[in-house]
Scaffold this motif. Sequence first.
Motif, mmCIF file in Angstrom:
data_model
loop_
_atom_site.group_PDB
_atom_site.id
_atom_site.type_symbol
_atom_site.label_atom_id
_atom_site.label_comp_id
_atom_site.label_asym_id
_atom_site.label_seq_id
_atom_site.Cartn_x
_atom_site.Cartn_y
_atom_site.Cartn_z
ATOM 1 N N UNK A 176 0.671 -1.344 -0.068
ATOM 2 C CA UNK A 176 -0.066 -0.015 0.088
ATOM 3 C C UNK A 176 0.836 1.224 0.053
ATOM 4 N N UNK A 177 1.901 1.300 0.755
ATOM 5 C CA UNK A 177 2.741 2.291 0.913
ATOM 6 C C UNK A 177 3.710 2.721 -0.828
ATOM 7 N N UNK A 178 3.921 1.634 -1.169
ATOM 8 C CA UNK A 178 4.408 1.941 -2.696
ATOM 9 C C UNK A 178 3.508 2.483 -3.680
ATOM 10 N N UNK A 179 2.245 1.851 -3.674
ATOM 11 C CA UNK A 179 1.137 2.466 -4.532
ATOM 12 C C UNK A 179 0.674 3.661 -4.195
ATOM 13 N N UNK A 180 0.589 4.017 -2.885
ATOM 14 C CA UNK A 180 0.340 5.581 -2.493
ATOM 15 C C UNK A 180 1.536 6.333 -2.848
ATOM 16 N N UNK A 181 2.603 6.108 -2.858
ATOM 17 C CA UNK A 181 3.850 6.978 -3.197
ATOM 18 C C UNK A 181 3.827 7.032 -4.630
ATOM 19 N N UNK A 182 3.588 6.317 -5.463
ATOM 20 C CA UNK A 182 3.544 6.246 -6.822
ATOM 21 C C UNK A 182 2.562 7.236 -7.473
ATOM 22 N N UNK A 183 1.533 7.542 -6.441
ATOM 23 C CA UNK A 183 0.211 8.316 -6.959
ATOM 24 C C UNK A 183 0.790 9.812 -6.320
ATOM 25 N N UNK A 184 1.741 9.797 -5.602
ATOM 26 C CA UNK A 184 1.950 11.455 -4.899
ATOM 27 C C UNK A 184 1.574 11.435 -3.673
#
Length: 458
Positions: A176-184
């Motif tokens: 979830x952290x990686x997905x969120x960061x990839x969306x800014x």
Amino acid sequence: MILKVTLSGKHYQFKSVKDVMAKANEEKSGDTLAGIAAGSMQERVAAKIVLSQLTLKDLYDHPAVDYDHDEVTRMIIDDLNPLVFGQIKNWTVEQLREWLLATTTTNEMIHYLSQGLTAEMIAGVCKLMTNLDLITAAKKITNEKTANTTIGRPGTFSSRLQPNHPADNLRGIMASTMEGLSMGIGDAVIGLNPVNDNVSGVSTILKAFDEFITRWQVPTQTCVLAHVTTQMQAIEKGAPAGLIFQSIAGSEKANTAFGINQQLITDANTLGQEKCRNKGTNVMYFETGQGSELSADANFNADQVTMEARCYGFARHFDPFIVNTVVGFIGPEYLYDAKQVTRAGLEDHFMGKLSGLAMGCDVCYTNHMNADQNDIENLAVLLATAGCTYIMGVPQADDVMLNYQSTGFQETATIRELLNRRPIAEFETWMEKMGLSKNGHLTDKAGDASIFMERESI
């Protein structure tokens, strides 16, 4: 001090300043539950008229909880700048409202004047404002705070990445952290609510966050939202936290129910200054929410808005990095439907900003409340228009651990695009370096967590 008025031939007499404040409040199911709300729209208008003519000194002299019996009251009163208060003490609440809304009133002027305002004054003027007034006044105020990055600068709109997992599973959390960061998402903080409030679990998650943001050079701060004492123990043992979190309330009795007091938060703040992975001076993260004092039988017959304003008076004593109201989390007992949640979100945001805080909002609702995702998106746009510092970024807007509905990753990204807002400057530079954004717009890579996978094993 006049506590009565005749309106359309009917005489209204109020028992006390606290009674006026409660009955002047916009309709809230929590005030009705507490038995202190206005009995009719006419009585609410009468209370607003009486409140408008009270002076700021009247509200200073009549705090919601007595000075001698409540440390939150003492903190608010003792932190007041007597010189500034002396200059405005004879203003009526109506005059304060007009001054805040005047086109000639600037951010710098508000910062100066706010030093002379108690929480009760801030709550009082809030009650005289429409929703549009609250947006207009809040928009004027900018409050910048610095941890590893600086939040609250004009033109920015930030988010807390909230990668909660129902079993605190690191693989799920980091996905979830990686997905969120990839969306800014996550420029305000990467902050997780843990299932297990223990030192070992908090330390493990903080270490995973720290390893990731160090490896990828992510300019942000991290936090695990366990009880403050658990976080302090973990930090003392070397856990790499960026912020220290705690939920707070507007009375000493309610804070006691949370297991905290002024001295404990002072100790936490000192520890954070010494040991948090934080380049700046602001190390605390607080959360609030209308109705928590009533839940603890610690509202002292004061209304929700007044008690919420007192939370911000408590918070500003510690100059935190961020504060947010979890506006619809408690449920319909305190905020019945979307209309009440919308009003509360705008109230809380305005009061927090007027208190000098980098104020955000968890724009949320529970599944037994008369609200839906469209209502929450409406409020998110209104808050962003009002200059809200940050909102939450929850995977799919559905927190599977806390079991409530909030805002997801797309909302922050869309609002930035819609209103021409940017992430925190350092974070946006990182996004551009990662190929996630260009010239303020997301690229085709945005939302693709696989960009991190070549060097991560989850």
